[in-house]
Design a protein around this motif. Structure first.
Motif, PDB file in Angstrom:
ATOM      1  N   ASN A  44      14.432  -5.316   0.147  1.00 13.91           N
ATOM      2  CA  ASN A  44      13.624  -4.409  -0.681  1.00 13.91           C
ATOM      3  C   ASN A  44      12.910  -3.380   0.188  1.00 13.91           C
ATOM      4  O   ASN A  44      11.677  -3.353   0.239  1.00 13.91           O
ATOM      5  CB  ASN A  44      12.586  -5.200  -1.490  1.00 13.91           C
ATOM      6  N   PRO A  45      13.641  -2.527   0.906  1.00 14.28           N
ATOM      7  CA  PRO A  45      12.958  -1.577   1.802  1.00 14.28           C
ATOM      8  C   PRO A  45      12.090  -0.568   1.051  1.00 14.28           C
ATOM      9  O   PRO A  45      10.958  -0.308   1.460  1.00 14.28           O
ATOM     10  CB  PRO A  45      14.127  -0.890   2.528  1.00 14.28           C
ATOM     11  N   ARG A  46      12.594  -0.022  -0.047  1.00 12.71           N
ATOM     12  CA  ARG A  46      11.808   0.963  -0.789  1.00 12.71           C
ATOM     13  C   ARG A  46      10.586   0.315  -1.443  1.00 12.71           C
ATOM     14  O   ARG A  46       9.494   0.893  -1.460  1.00 12.71           O
ATOM     15  CB  ARG A  46      12.683   1.638  -1.852  1.00 12.71           C
ATOM     16  N   HIS A  47      10.773  -0.881  -1.963  1.00 17.79           N
ATOM     17  CA  HIS A  47       9.668  -1.582  -2.606  1.00 17.79           C
ATOM     18  C   HIS A  47       8.555  -1.873  -1.598  1.00 17.79           C
ATOM     19  O   HIS A  47       7.366  -1.792  -1.933  1.00 17.79           O
ATOM     20  CB  HIS A  47      10.182  -2.881  -3.227  1.00 17.79           C
ATOM     21  N   CYS A  48       8.925  -2.211  -0.364  1.00 18.44           N
ATOM     22  CA  CYS A  48       7.930  -2.493   0.664  1.00 18.44           C
ATOM     23  C   CYS A  48       7.242  -1.221   1.144  1.00 18.44           C
ATOM     24  O   CYS A  48       6.030  -1.216   1.396  1.00 18.44           O
ATOM     25  CB  CYS A  48       8.578  -3.219   1.840  1.00 18.44           C
ATOM     26  N   LEU A  49       8.003  -0.130   1.266  1.00 20.98           N
ATOM     27  CA  LEU A  49       7.411   1.136   1.708  1.00 20.98           C
ATOM     28  C   LEU A  49       6.416   1.674   0.703  1.00 20.98           C
ATOM     29  O   LEU A  49       5.410   2.294   1.072  1.00 20.98           O
ATOM     30  CB  LEU A  49       8.520   2.166   1.966  1.00 20.98           C
ATOM     31  N   THR A  50       6.685   1.463  -0.582  1.00 21.92           N
ATOM     32  CA  THR A  50       5.772   1.920  -1.635  1.00 21.92           C
ATOM     33  C   THR A  50       4.737   0.868  -1.990  1.00 21.92           C
ATOM     34  O   THR A  50       3.989   1.034  -2.967  1.00 21.92           O
ATOM     35  CB  THR A  50       6.564   2.295  -2.894  1.00 21.92           C
ATOM     36  N   ARG A  64       6.942   1.907 -10.111  1.00 18.15           N
ATOM     37  CA  ARG A  64       7.603   1.252 -11.230  1.00 18.15           C
ATOM     38  C   ARG A  64       9.105   1.334 -11.051  1.00 18.15           C
ATOM     39  O   ARG A  64       9.676   2.398 -10.829  1.00 18.15           O
ATOM     40  CB  ARG A  64       7.189   1.924 -12.551  1.00 18.15           C
ATOM     41  N   ARG A  65       9.779   0.182 -11.173  1.00 16.98           N
ATOM     42  CA  ARG A  65      11.212   0.105 -10.940  1.00 16.98           C
ATOM     43  C   ARG A  65      11.974   0.222 -12.243  1.00 16.98           C
ATOM     44  O   ARG A  65      11.448  -0.025 -13.333  1.00 16.98           O
ATOM     45  CB  ARG A  65      11.553  -1.221 -10.247  1.00 16.98           C
ATOM     46  N   PHE A  90       6.389  -9.818  -3.413  1.00 19.18           N
ATOM     47  CA  PHE A  90       5.940  -8.930  -2.341  1.00 19.18           C
ATOM     48  C   PHE A  90       4.555  -9.310  -1.824  1.00 19.18           C
ATOM     49  O   PHE A  90       4.345  -9.440  -0.611  1.00 19.18           O
ATOM     50  CB  PHE A  90       5.934  -7.481  -2.830  1.00 19.18           C
ATOM     51  N   VAL A  91       3.592  -9.481  -2.716  1.00 17.99           N
ATOM     52  CA  VAL A  91       2.224  -9.749  -2.278  1.00 17.99           C
ATOM     53  C   VAL A  91       2.132 -11.085  -1.552  1.00 17.99           C
ATOM     54  O   VAL A  91       1.339 -11.236  -0.601  1.00 17.99           O
ATOM     55  CB  VAL A  91       1.259  -9.706  -3.481  1.00 17.99           C
ATOM     56  N   TYR A  92       2.962 -12.049  -1.917  1.00 18.38           N
ATOM     57  CA  TYR A  92       2.953 -13.344  -1.245  1.00 18.38           C
ATOM     58  C   TYR A  92       3.570 -13.245   0.150  1.00 18.38           C
ATOM     59  O   TYR A  92       3.139 -13.960   1.072  1.00 18.38           O
ATOM     60  CB  TYR A  92       3.703 -14.372  -2.094  1.00 18.38           C
ATOM     61  N   VAL A  93       4.566 -12.374   0.311  1.00 14.12           N
ATOM     62  CA  VAL A  93       5.146 -12.144   1.630  1.00 14.12           C
ATOM     63  C   VAL A  93       4.118 -11.496   2.553  1.00 14.12           C
ATOM     64  O   VAL A  93       3.983 -11.876   3.732  1.00 14.12           O
ATOM     65  CB  VAL A  93       6.414 -11.275   1.516  1.00 14.12           C
ATOM     66  N   VAL A  94       3.389 -10.513   2.039  1.00 11.73           N
ATOM     67  CA  VAL A  94       2.346  -9.867   2.835  1.00 11.73           C
ATOM     68  C   VAL A  94       1.275 -10.878   3.230  1.00 11.73           C
ATOM     69  O   VAL A  94       0.826 -10.922   4.387  1.00 11.73           O
ATOM     70  CB  VAL A  94       1.727  -8.698   2.053  1.00 11.73           C
TER      71      VAL A  94
END
Length: 483
Positions: free
Chosen positions: A337-343, A348-349, A367-371
Motif C-alpha cells: 500500500n505505497p500510496r495509502h502510506c504516503l497519504t 478516500r479509496r 495502517f494505524v496499527y502498523v504505524v
C-alpha cells in the motif's frame, strides 16, 4: 513452572529482592514452591508495591493499577484464606488468578478486534491462538502487568473501531495506569479524528468547505482530540503528582514506620526512601519533576543507543526474532500500500466509495496499527533494554499476530478442509475452524497430533538451546550477566 522452579537453582542477580519479614507457614511454603517461579525480576516490584506501597524511589517505575488490583483481590476474594496464607502468598495467588483471567479476556478482545479490522473471522481466530502461544506468554502468567495491559489495550482498540469513543477512551486511560507505553495509544484517537475530518472534507458538499464551516469542524475535531488525549494522560500525571508528594513533599520521613530490614536493604543497595532526613532526590528540583524518566535514566540507564554495547550482543539476539517479524510486517504493508502510506491513509479509496472495503492484513484499516507497532519497535530497539522487546510488543500490538496468521491460514495444509486438494478451500473452513460444525477438527489439536510438526518443532527448540549454550561458551560470563 513448579518443576523447573524446584530443579533449577535461581541465579543470584543484582535485582530487587526484598526480605520476607514474616515467618512463612506450611501453606506459604507450598504456594512458594508451586508458584514462586512467577515472582521473579519485575514481579518482585509489583508484589512489594501491592504489599507495602511505594516505599522505594525506583518502585515508581511501575504504575499502580496492577498492584492495586492484586491487593484488592488478596484482601477481598482471598480474604477467607488469611488464616492460612500470609499477605505475600495471597498476593502471588491473586497475580496468577488475575493474569489467567486477563490473558483469556485479552485473547477474546484480540479476536473481536481482528474480526472488525481484518474482516475475516478465521484469520482473527488464528491470531488469538498465536497470542495464546506467543513467546511472551510466560509474562502473561507471571506477576507482571502485561496481561492486564493487553486486555485493556485490545479492548479499547476494539471499542474505538466500533465507534464507542468514550468507552474506548476510558479503557485507554486505564491502560495508561498500568504501563507507561499506554500513553502512545493516544495516537489512535488523533488518527481517528483526523481521518473523520479528512473524510468529511472529501465527501462533503460545497457549503461544508466554506471557511466558517471548515473552522467549526476543525474546532470540534481539536476539542475531541484534546479531551480524549487528556483522559489518556491523566493517570500518568496523577501518578507523577503522587510520587512528588510522596518523595518531595515536606515532612515525609518514613524511618519511624519502615521495618529495619527494609531500611537496611535501602542502605545496602543504595535505594532511596521517601525523603529520609529531609534530603530530597535530585529530580524534585527539576522544572518539570517527572520521577519516571529520572528512574529510567538513573537506575536502568535507559536512553538512546545506550544499550549498544558488545556485551549486550546476546540480548540483541534474544530480541532479533520479534524485531525481524515487526520489520517484515511493516515492509510488507508499505510495499502493498505505497500510496495509502504516503497519504497517511487519509485519502478516500475507490473501494470505500464502492462500499467494498478490502479484507486481510494489507487492508487500509490496518495502517494505524502498523504505524503504532513500528513506533514501539523503533523506540524499544534504540532506547530500551532490548531483551524486554518481545513482551513489550506482544502485549501492546496486534500486528505481531495479524501478520503471521494469514500465512499460517494459507500455507498450513493442516488448517484446510478435509477432502480438498488446493489452498482455496482454506477460506471455506471458517465455521469448522471456529469449532461450530463440519469435518475440520480443531486446528491446534491437528497441529499437535501431526508427527512431522512435532518433530520439526522439537528439533528447532533443541537447536535453539544448543546454539544459545554454545554462544554462552564463546562469549563467556562477561558477556552474559545472568551466568
Amino acid at each position: 513452572q513448579a518443576l523447573f522452579n524446584l530443579l533449577i537453582p535461581d541465579h543470584a542477580a543484582d535485582a530487587f529482592s526484598p526480605p520476607r519479614l514474616s515467618q512463612p507457614g506450611l501453606w506459604d511454603v507450598l504456594v512458594e514452591q508451586l508458584l514462586g517461579g512467577l515472582s521473579r525480576w519485575d514481579a518482585e516490584h509489583f508484589l512489594f508495591i501491592a504489599e507495602r506501597g511505594y516505599l522505594y524511589e525506583h518502585n515508581c517505575a511501575f504504575f499502580p493499577l496492577y498492584p492495586l488490583s492484586l491487593r484488592a483481590v488478596a484482601e477481598g476474594a482471598l480474604w477467607p484464606l488469611h488464616w492460612l496464607l500470609c499477605v505475600r502468598s495471597r498476593l502471588l495467588l491473586s497475580a496468577v488468578l488475575l493474569n489467567s483471567l486477563f490473558s483469556v479476556l485479552a485473547a477474546a478482545a484480540l479476536y473481536q478486534l481482528g474480526c472488525v479490522v481484518l474482516q475475516c473471522r478465521s484469520v482473527a481466530f488464528l491470531a488469538a491462538i498465536l497470542f495464546s502461544v506467543s513467546p511472551a506468554n510466560v509474562f502473561m502468567a507471571a506477576a507482571y502487568s502485561e496481561s492486564m495491559f493487553a486486555f485493556l489495550a485490545f479492548s479499547a482498540m476494539w471499542q474505538l473501531e466500533k465507534g464507542q469513543s468514550w468507552l474506548s477512551g476510558l479503557l485507554f486511560s486505564l491502560a495508561a495506569g498500568v504501563r507507561a507505553n499506554g500513553l502512545v495509544n493516544a495516537g489512535f484517537f488523533l488518527y481517528s479524528c483526523s481521518k473523520c475530518f479528512a473524510l468529511q472534507l472529501q465527501v462533503g458538499s460545497g457549503s461544508m468547505r466554506t471557511f466558517p464551516q471548515l473552522w467549526k469542524q476543525l474546532l470540534s475535531v481539536a476539542s475531541s482530540v484534546v479531551l480524549m488525549c487528556a483522559g489518556v494522560f491523566l493517570p500518568f500525571a496523577l501518578f507523577q503528582y503522587y510520587a512528588y508528594m510522596r518523595f518531595c513533599g515536606p515532612g515525609t520521613s518514613p524511618e519511624q514506620t519502615v521495618p529495619k530490614p527494609l531500611v537496611q536493604l535501602a542502605l545496602d543497595k543504595g535505594y532511596s526512601l521517601a525523603a529520609p532526613n529531609g534530603v530530597k532526590p535530585p529530580w524534585c528540583s527539576q522544572q518539570v519533576p517527572v520521577v519516571y524518566s529520572y528512574i529510567q535514566d538513573t537506575y536502568w540507564n535507559v536512553g538512546f543507543l545506550r544499550y549498544f554495547e558488545l556485551r549486550q550482543i546476546p540480548n540483541f539476539l534474544l530480541a532479533l526474532p520479534v524485531t525481524l517479524l515487526g520489520s517484515w510486517a511493516a515492509c510488507t504493508y508499505i510495499i502493498a500500500n505505497p500510496r495509502h502510506c504516503l497519504t497517511l491513509g487519509l485519502e478516500r479509496r475507490k473501494s470505500e466509495e464502492e462500499g467494498k472495503p478490502r479484507a486481510g492484513f494489507c487492508c487500509p484499516a490496518v495502517f494505524v496499527y502498523v504505524v503504532h507497532a513500528t513506533v514501539l519497535l523503533a523506540f524499544g530497539f534504540f532506547c530500551m533494554h532490548v531483551q524486554v522487546l518481545t513482551r513489550f510488543l506482544c502485549s501492546s500490538s496486534p500486528i505481531l499476530y495479524w501478520f503471521p496468521a494469514p500465512r499460517l491460514h494459507e500455507y498450513e495444509p493442516l488448517l484446510w478442509s478435509e477432502g480438498t486438494d488446493d489452498q482455496t478451500s482454506a477460506s471455506r473452513c471458517e465455521e469448522s475452524l471456529l469449532g461450530k460444525s463440519g469435518s475440520c477438527e480443531n486446528p491446534v489439536v491437528r497441529l499437535l497430533l501431526n508427527y512431522r510438526s512435532i518433530t520439526l518443532l522439537s528439533t528447532c527448540i533443541l537447536g535453539f538451546f544448543l546454539s544459545y549454550w554454545l554462544l554462552g561458551l564463546v562469549l563467556h560470563c562477561n558477556f552474559l550477566p545472568w551466568t
